[in-house]
Design a protein around this motif. Structure first.
Motif, PDB file in Angstrom:
ATOM      1  N   ASN A  17       0.896  -1.287   0.027  1.00 27.74           N
ATOM      2  CA  ASN A  17       0.056  -0.072   0.125  1.00 27.74           C
ATOM      3  C   ASN A  17       0.936   1.073   0.003  1.00 27.74           C
ATOM      4  O   ASN A  17       2.189   1.010  -0.317  1.00 27.74           O
ATOM      5  CB  ASN A  17      -0.971   0.137   1.042  1.00 27.74           C
ATOM      6  N   ALA A  18       0.466   2.445   0.183  1.00 26.13           N
ATOM      7  CA  ALA A  18       1.243   3.824   0.266  1.00 26.13           C
ATOM      8  C   ALA A  18       2.655   3.612   1.071  1.00 26.13           C
ATOM      9  O   ALA A  18       3.612   4.254   0.702  1.00 26.13           O
ATOM     10  CB  ALA A  18       0.264   4.892   0.382  1.00 26.13           C
ATOM     11  N   GLY A  25      -9.948   0.481   2.733  1.00 27.21           N
ATOM     12  CA  GLY A  25      -9.653  -0.609   1.491  1.00 27.21           C
ATOM     13  C   GLY A  25      -8.396  -0.429   0.976  1.00 27.21           C
ATOM     14  O   GLY A  25      -7.780  -1.558   0.473  1.00 27.21           O
ATOM     15  N   ASP A  26      -7.892   0.807   0.985  1.00 25.58           N
ATOM     16  CA  ASP A  26      -6.690   1.115   0.390  1.00 25.58           C
ATOM     17  C   ASP A  26      -5.380   0.621   1.121  1.00 25.58           C
ATOM     18  O   ASP A  26      -4.054   0.461   0.899  1.00 25.58           O
ATOM     19  CB  ASP A  26      -6.168   2.384  -0.016  1.00 25.58           C
ATOM     20  N   ASP A  27      -5.516   0.269   2.327  1.00 28.65           N
ATOM     21  CA  ASP A  27      -4.514  -0.209   3.242  1.00 28.65           C
ATOM     22  C   ASP A  27      -4.180  -1.659   3.575  1.00 28.65           C
ATOM     23  O   ASP A  27      -3.553  -2.197   4.255  1.00 28.65           O
ATOM     24  CB  ASP A  27      -5.142   0.414   4.861  1.00 28.65           C
ATOM     25  N   TRP A  53      -2.982  -5.138   2.912  1.00 28.95           N
ATOM     26  CA  TRP A  53      -1.746  -5.916   2.511  1.00 28.95           C
ATOM     27  C   TRP A  53      -2.166  -7.219   2.094  1.00 28.95           C
ATOM     28  O   TRP A  53      -3.290  -7.782   2.379  1.00 28.95           O
ATOM     29  CB  TRP A  53      -0.847  -6.244   3.473  1.00 28.95           C
ATOM     30  N   ARG A  99      -3.952  -8.745  -0.511  1.00 28.23           N
ATOM     31  CA  ARG A  99      -5.040  -8.861  -0.843  1.00 28.23           C
ATOM     32  C   ARG A  99      -5.280 -10.061  -1.922  1.00 28.23           C
ATOM     33  O   ARG A  99      -6.124 -10.791  -1.650  1.00 28.23           O
ATOM     34  CB  ARG A  99      -5.811  -7.564  -1.583  1.00 28.23           C
ATOM     35  N   TYR A 121     -13.130  -2.145   8.930  1.00 23.23           N
ATOM     36  CA  TYR A 121     -12.687  -1.017   8.423  1.00 23.23           C
ATOM     37  C   TYR A 121     -12.816   0.013   9.472  1.00 23.23           C
ATOM     38  O   TYR A 121     -14.141   0.019  10.141  1.00 23.23           O
ATOM     39  CB  TYR A 121     -13.309  -0.517   7.026  1.00 23.23           C
ATOM     40  N   LYS A 165     -12.428   4.288   6.863  1.00 26.02           N
ATOM     41  CA  LYS A 165     -13.020   4.464   5.269  1.00 26.02           C
ATOM     42  C   LYS A 165     -13.322   3.132   4.630  1.00 26.02           C
ATOM     43  O   LYS A 165     -12.749   2.777   3.775  1.00 26.02           O
ATOM     44  CB  LYS A 165     -11.889   5.102   4.624  1.00 26.02           C
ATOM     45  N   PRO A 210     -14.762   0.723   2.241  1.00 28.34           N
ATOM     46  CA  PRO A 210     -15.049   0.766   0.679  1.00 28.34           C
ATOM     47  C   PRO A 210     -16.686   0.783   0.447  1.00 28.34           C
ATOM     48  O   PRO A 210     -17.395   0.369   1.252  1.00 28.34           O
ATOM     49  CB  PRO A 210     -14.406  -0.396   0.001  1.00 28.34           C
TER      50      PRO A 210
END
Lengths: 90, 247
Positions: free
Chosen positions: B28-29, B160-162, B164, B166, B182, B185, B187
């Motif tokens: 992720n980021a 959802g962006d976090d 690992w 997936r 979650y 945030k 999804p």
């Protein structure tokens, strides 16, 4: 160990103790001489930062061991009042 | 099989080994999977970790612990690294260490927070954030072993962006029940309102466990304390709950 200051647990002692013990230590059973709580070394709460680590009873904060790493030496003190680790051996 | 038998031994000689970075994959980021080649690596069990040692040009050394993210695979090991703002080591490992460079690793470490694929019990895994790393190794070992025992994973992340790994968690395998919690945030389409982990979340996931079934909890210290307290509050025997905190 981590980049933060919250306490860790006895799992993080596996590396430092591997330098002075021949038996993997995190599954070693321990009983607190102060509050009688028992469990594996992995459950102890460990406070840093490196190079000095203090492992405390998760129930009453009694000191179980202190480990200090310096160049060429590791200092290890076990407990404050004769607490003892029991290691599984084959 | 000699190597597998060796993994069960109690006595280990742990040495520092050269580890060459061969691949870096973003999760992720701020999270990365780092793949190292470690000549002479003795193998490991899911849940174990390594210490990574970096040595600066002036001789200054820093050591940090990282969980192994994949089951044993010859000389290859995968580490999960979360870049911590202002961290001394993790931002360098996550984004600056060039592919092809060496670090030193010591391991495998830890014989308590491990899952042994031979165990036939249902298992519950509870992950907070990057605490997913050692639990992902368990999920992948469970898959590789062909075990038909039930594996449930409760995975708390901000959004959802976090998430690992997936690919490994979302493949619809019938023996794996994954529940994403979650906290900030969710999804679109999520039924559960964003919230921290609750007794109800864990009660649902633990429904298929036996009294003796193991539970593995890994995450930040606060998350682990909360989850372990909720589990004991639900009547789980504390002796069946294994925890790992990473600060």
């Amino acid at each position: 160990m981590a980049d933060t200051t919250a306490h860790l647990d006895g799992n993080c002692l596996a590396g430092p103790l591997s330098e002075i013990l021949s038996v993997e230590p995190t599954a070693a059973w321990w009983r607190c001489p102060q509050c009688a709580r028992s469990g594996p070394l992995a459950d102890l709460h460990v406070y840093g930062p490196e190079p000095g680590l203090t492992a405390r009873c998760p129930g009453c904060a009694h000191v179980a061991l202190r480990l200090v790493r310096e160049e060429g030496h590791i200092w290890l003190s076990m407990g404050g009042s004769a607490g003892a680790f029991r290691f599984p051996v084959a | 099989m000699a190597r597998a038998a060796e993994l069960g031994r109690l006595t280990v000689a742990v040495i520092w080994r050269r580890a060459q970075l061969v691949e870096r994959r973003p999760q992720n980021a701020t999270a990365r999977t780092l793949v190292f080649s470690v000549p002479g690596w003795p193998g490991h069990l899911p849940g174990q970790h390594v210490d990574v040692r970096l040595t600066a040009d002036d001789g200054y050394q820093a050591v940090r612990s990282y969980s192994l993210a994949a089951p044993a695979d010859g000389d290859r090991i995968e580490l999960g690294v979360q870049s911590v703002p202002d961290g001394e080591v993790s931002p360098y490992l996550a984004d600056a260490l060039p592919v092809g460079m060496d670090v030193e690793v010591r391991g495998p470490l830890g014989n308590w927070f491990v899952w042994r694929p031979a165990a036939g019990e249902p298992v519950l895994l509870v992950a907070g954030g990057s605490g997913i790393v050692p639990l992902a190794a368990m999920v992948r070992a469970h898959r590789a072993s062909g075990s038909d025992s039930a594996l449930s994973l409760v995975y708390s992340v901000r959004g959802g962006d976090d998430v690992w790994y997936r690919d490994h968690l979302d493949d619809g395998h019938p023996g794996l029940d994954v529940r994403f919690l979650y906290t900030r945030k969710p999804p679109p389409g999520s039924i559960r309102d964003p919230a921290r982990i609750s007794a109800a979340d864990l009660a649902d996931a633990a429904a298929g466990l036996r009294p003796s079934s193991p539970v593995y909890v890994c995450g930040p210290t606060g998350f682990v304390e909360t989850a372990a307290d909720l589990l004991t509050g639900l009547g789980r025997d504390p002796a069946t709950i294994r925890t790992e905190r990473f600060g």
